[in-house]
Enzyme design. Structure first.
Site, PDB file in Angstrom:
ATOM      1  CG  HIS A 140      -2.020   0.967   1.256  1.00  0.00           C
ATOM      2  ND1 HIS A 140      -2.316   1.845   0.244  1.00  0.00           N
ATOM      3  CD2 HIS A 140      -2.905   1.275   2.250  1.00  0.00           C
ATOM      4  CE1 HIS A 140      -3.306   2.633   0.590  1.00  0.00           C
ATOM      5  NE2 HIS A 140      -3.690   2.311   1.800  1.00  0.00           N
ATOM      6  CG  ASP A 182       2.792   4.123  -4.288  1.00  0.00           C
ATOM      7  OD1 ASP A 182       1.786   3.389  -4.257  1.00  0.00           O
ATOM      8  OD2 ASP A 182       2.978   5.066  -3.497  1.00  0.00           O
ATOM      9  CG  HIS A 201      -4.521   0.754  -8.301  1.00  0.00           C
ATOM     10  ND1 HIS A 201      -5.845   0.695  -7.927  1.00  0.00           N
ATOM     11  CD2 HIS A 201      -3.913   1.635  -7.478  1.00  0.00           C
ATOM     12  CE1 HIS A 201      -6.019   1.533  -6.924  1.00  0.00           C
ATOM     13  NE2 HIS A 201      -4.882   2.121  -6.632  1.00  0.00           N
TER      14      HIS A 201
HETATM   15  C1  SDX Z   1      -1.525   2.148  -3.532  1.00  0.00           C
HETATM   16  O1  SDX Z   1      -6.240   0.916  -3.173  1.00  0.00           O
HETATM   17  C2  SDX Z   1      -5.717   2.057  -3.420  1.00  0.00           C
HETATM   18  O2  SDX Z   1      -6.322   2.984  -3.838  1.00  0.00           O
HETATM   19  C3  SDX Z   1      -4.272   2.133  -3.056  1.00  0.00           C
HETATM   20  C4  SDX Z   1      -3.603   3.434  -3.501  1.00  0.00           C
HETATM   21  C5  SDX Z   1      -4.173   4.595  -2.749  1.00  0.00           C
HETATM   22  O3  SDX Z   1      -4.117   5.701  -3.254  1.00  0.00           O
HETATM   23  O4  SDX Z   1      -4.585   4.380  -1.574  1.00  0.00           O
HETATM   24  O5  SDX Z   1      -3.783   3.640  -4.886  1.00  0.00           O
HETATM   25  C6  SDX Z   1      -2.103   3.441  -3.203  1.00  0.00           C
HETATM   26  O6  SDX Z   1      -1.423   1.365  -2.625  1.00  0.00           O
HETATM   27  C7  SDX Z   1      -1.105   1.831  -4.954  1.00  0.00           C
HETATM   28  C8  SDX Z   1      -0.572   0.373  -5.117  1.00  0.00           C
HETATM   29  C9  SDX Z   1       0.862   0.362  -4.596  1.00  0.00           C
HETATM   30  N1  SDX Z   1       1.369  -1.043  -4.512  1.00  0.00           N
HETATM   31  C10 SDX Z   1       2.300  -1.451  -5.390  1.00  0.00           C
HETATM   32  O7  SDX Z   1       2.754  -0.789  -6.342  1.00  0.00           O
HETATM   33  C11 SDX Z   1       2.808  -2.860  -5.097  1.00  0.00           C
HETATM   34  C12 SDX Z   1       2.876  -3.626  -6.408  1.00  0.00           C
HETATM   35  N2  SDX Z   1       1.495  -3.835  -6.880  1.00  0.00           N
HETATM   36  C13 SDX Z   1       0.885  -5.103  -6.555  1.00  0.00           C
HETATM   37  O8  SDX Z   1       1.205  -5.597  -5.281  1.00  0.00           O
HETATM   38  C14 SDX Z   1      -0.591  -5.149  -6.914  1.00  0.00           C
HETATM   39  O9  SDX Z   1      -0.736  -4.625  -8.168  1.00  0.00           O
HETATM   40  C15 SDX Z   1      -1.614  -4.488  -6.012  1.00  0.00           C
HETATM   41  C16 SDX Z   1      -1.495  -4.957  -4.608  1.00  0.00           C
HETATM   42  C17 SDX Z   1      -1.460  -3.019  -6.057  1.00  0.00           C
HETATM   43  C18 SDX Z   1      -2.986  -4.861  -6.559  1.00  0.00           C
HETATM   44  O10 SDX Z   1      -3.089  -6.217  -6.467  1.00  0.00           O
HETATM   45  P1  SDX Z   1      -4.468  -6.975  -6.860  1.00  0.00           P
HETATM   46  O11 SDX Z   1      -5.515  -6.068  -7.365  1.00  0.00           O
HETATM   47  O12 SDX Z   1      -4.802  -7.844  -5.729  1.00  0.00           O
HETATM   48  O13 SDX Z   1      -4.036  -7.750  -8.122  1.00  0.00           O
HETATM   49  P2  SDX Z   1      -3.565  -9.222  -8.068  1.00  0.00           P
HETATM   50  O14 SDX Z   1      -2.541  -9.372  -6.995  1.00  0.00           O
HETATM   51  O15 SDX Z   1      -4.777 -10.077  -8.072  1.00  0.00           O
HETATM   52  O16 SDX Z   1      -2.793  -9.326  -9.461  1.00  0.00           O
HETATM   53  C19 SDX Z   1      -3.413  -9.789 -10.632  1.00  0.00           C
HETATM   54  C20 SDX Z   1      -2.284 -10.418 -11.425  1.00  0.00           C
HETATM   55  C21 SDX Z   1      -1.550 -11.489 -10.651  1.00  0.00           C
HETATM   56  O17 SDX Z   1      -0.987 -12.346 -11.612  1.00  0.00           O
HETATM   57  P3  SDX Z   1      -1.648 -13.829 -11.780  1.00  0.00           P
HETATM   58  O18 SDX Z   1      -1.706 -14.445 -10.409  1.00  0.00           O
HETATM   59  O19 SDX Z   1      -3.047 -13.539 -12.337  1.00  0.00           O
HETATM   60  O20 SDX Z   1      -0.736 -14.541 -12.754  1.00  0.00           O
HETATM   61  O21 SDX Z   1      -1.300  -9.422 -11.720  1.00  0.00           O
HETATM   62  C22 SDX Z   1      -0.088  -9.775 -11.080  1.00  0.00           C
HETATM   63  C23 SDX Z   1      -0.429 -10.758  -9.982  1.00  0.00           C
HETATM   64  O22 SDX Z   1       0.693 -11.611  -9.712  1.00  0.00           O
HETATM   65  N3  SDX Z   1       0.466  -8.551 -10.529  1.00  0.00           N
HETATM   66  C24 SDX Z   1       1.721  -8.171 -10.668  1.00  0.00           C
HETATM   67  C25 SDX Z   1       1.805  -6.920 -10.053  1.00  0.00           C
HETATM   68  N4  SDX Z   1       0.609  -6.584  -9.542  1.00  0.00           N
HETATM   69  C26 SDX Z   1      -0.213  -7.617  -9.835  1.00  0.00           C
HETATM   70  N5  SDX Z   1       2.777  -8.784 -11.268  1.00  0.00           N
HETATM   71  C27 SDX Z   1       3.939  -8.092 -11.244  1.00  0.00           C
HETATM   72  N6  SDX Z   1       4.108  -6.869 -10.669  1.00  0.00           N
HETATM   73  C28 SDX Z   1       3.050  -6.269 -10.065  1.00  0.00           C
HETATM   74  N7  SDX Z   1       3.213  -5.065  -9.488  1.00  0.00           N
END
Ligand code: SDX
Length: 447
Positions: free
Chosen positions: A287, A382, A326
């Site tokens: 997050h 981010d 996201h």
């Molecule tokens: C913020 O919610 C908000 O509004 C948050 C925020 C705010 O203003 O409050 O916007 C701020 O927290 C932004 C997000 C910051 N976090 C990151 O940048 C960390 C990296 N991102 C991931 O951890 C992820 O994208 C999340 C946590 C942000 C979202 O995850 P989801 O929606 O649960 O998506 P998911 O994990 O189900 O992913 C779907 C697929 C998966 O692959 P498969 O299992 O389908 O093969 O996408 C992949 C994930 O492995 N994936 C990624 C990835 N994010 C998702 N693969 C590589 N790199 C990534 N960053």
């Protein structure tokens, strides 16, 4: 495959066109042959309306199962609107791009908390009330000093904002509008001071008291960077950049930390304790901690030449591309676009952050690579913010603290909206129990 791609993608023709004016869902329970008409409101059904669906009369009744609330609305809100597919973000209907270009953070905080843009006199009163609450009780310095020299400033912030509840015992009176308003002034006013004091402690410098002649962002820079000069001289470019970053981070509907604020707030605890819970949620690397993780990732990559090998490890599932992806945005995060433009203005003053070239190349490759395209992974808020913060001289550990300052106005707005919502109660989700049935105790010697 990403969650939202497991379901079949309906073509235009296949999308069912309304066949009747009945705004209901008909559910056929094939276990019993019974049929249920469930009302539809705002394109949702009430989960409680499912409880009537039973096999036996004494059954508990049907629930929905939705780990991480991927498809569950926990509340009705009028604060922030996001269209993840179109990359739209609006606070109280105003596009984030216009607020970032034409407004300032305290005005945006007023909008988010009160629902309308302030008139000149409303803005002056608002600013005056917040800026006169920037001081913190002198005793807070004593436990701030108790932290280790290398204590993470986010851990210090979570602790000290929670501790404010012990200084303002009137805050427990959450049903009184005037008391709530006073706590909101204190929280928005004091978060920068707590953040700056935590930073000064971590670098072994004396605390700098607020200078209320300065702007909200200018005073924060003063409390962070003032040394022996009589009056801190604010750099207007950095002041503006920080103010815009606060605007971009002010709210984001039901994100993890807003959910924590609402869930803890639903127990009717004081807002300082609820804000400590929200800050703790924001501390997490998935997050608010993500912008720091982006910098660690760029350091690990080291050079543009190493990017293909790094991308390969991510695609093998050995790690995430931090700052990408996201839960809601399946398009470019509109905040990331603004921050990317802001970076050029900041680097004019601070000098270009050499990691920017790695970040730009990483983005270029990721936006073309099928793995990321298929999963709709775009840069989020981010991805570039950490580069600006680092260029401005902030240590990486301070990044989520800066996020928390901006997000405080969103948290308190979500908290107050929850308290005003007659439908809300103490948050208490259900579970699907898959554990043991009844079994008798076995004496130690017989195990
Ligand atoms: C913020 O919610 C908000 O509004 C948050 C925020 C705010 O203003 O409050 O916007 C701020 O927290 C932004 C997000 C910051 N976090 C990151 O940048 C960390 C990296 N991102 C991931 O951890 C992820 O994208 C999340 C946590 C942000 C979202 O995850 P989801 O929606 O649960 O998506 P998911 O994990 O189900 O992913 C779907 C697929 C998966 O692959 P498969 O299992 O389908 O093969 O996408 C992949 C994930 O492995 N994936 C990624 C990835 N994010 C998702 N693969 C590589 N790199 C990534 N960053």
């Amino acid at each position: 495959m990403a969650h939202d791609q497991k379901k079949s993608v309906l073509t235009e023709q296949q999308v069912a066109q309304p066949t009747s004016s009945k705004n209901t869902l008909t559910i056929n329970d094939n276990r019993t042959g019974k049929q249920y008409e469930i009302p539809i409101e705002n394109d949702t059904i009430r989960a409680m309306d499912l409880r009537q669906i039973k096999v036996k009369d004494d059954d508990f009744g049907m629930m929905t199962y939705d780990p991480a609330f991927m498809n569950t609305a926990s509340c009705k809100s009028k604060i922030t609107f996001i269209d993840g597919d179109k990359g739209i973000l609006r606070y109280r209907g105003y596009p984030i791009e216009q607020l970032a270009e034409k407004g300032n953070y305290l005005e945006t905080a007023y909008l988010i908390i009160n629902g309308e843009l302030p008139t000149k006199s409303q803005f002056e009163d608002w600013t005056d009330n917040i800026m006169k609450h920037t001081l913190i009780h002198e005793n807070i310095k004593k436990f701030m000093d108790g932290f280790h020299y290398d204590a993470h400033p986010m851990g210090m912030l979570v602790s000290t904002v929670g501790a404010l509840s012990t200084f303002y015992t009137d805050a427990k009176n959450i049903k009184d509008p005037a008391t709530r308003r006073l706590q909101i002034y204190r929280l928005v006013g004091k978060m920068p001071t707590l953040a700056a004091f935590a930073f000064r402690h971590s670098v072994g410098r004396p605390y700098v008291y607020p200078d209320n002649d300065l702007s909200y962002a200018g005073n924060f820079l003063n409390m962070l960077w003032k040394m022996t000069e009589v009056k801190y001289k604010v750099n207007p470019v950095l002041e503006r950049a920080l103010d815009v970053l606060f605007i971009l981070h002010a709210d984001h509907e039901q994100n993890c930390s807003a959910n924590a604020m609402r869930s803890v707030g639903s127990s009717h605890v004081d807002p300082y304790s609820a804000t400590a819970a929200a800050s703790a949620a924001l501390y997490g690397p998935l997050h608010g901690g993500a912008n720091a993780e982006v910098l660690y990732m760029l350091d690990e990559i080291g050079s543009k030449a190493n990017i293909p090998a790094f991308i390969k490890t991510v695609k093998e599932g050995k790690g995430k591309l931090m700052g990408f992806g996201h839960r809601i945005y399946k398009n470019y995060d509109p905040r990331a676009k603004i921050i990317k433009q802001l970076a050029d203005e900041v680097f004019e003053v601070t000098g270009r952050n050499p990691k920017l070239d790695i970040a730009l190349e990483l983005e270029r490759i990721a936006l073309e690579d099928e793995y990321f395209v298929k999963r709709k992974l775009y840069p989020n808020v981010d991805f570039y913010s950490g580069l600006i913060y680092q260029a401005m001289g902030f240590p990486v550990e301070m990044f989520p603290v800066l996020f928390a300052i901006g997000r405080t106005s969103g948290w308190v707005a979500q908290w107050e909206e929850l308290l005003m919502d007659a439908e809300q109660k103490i948050a208490r989700p259900r579970q699907v129990y898959l554990g043991h049935g009844t079994r008798d105790y076995i004496m130690m010697g017989k195990r």
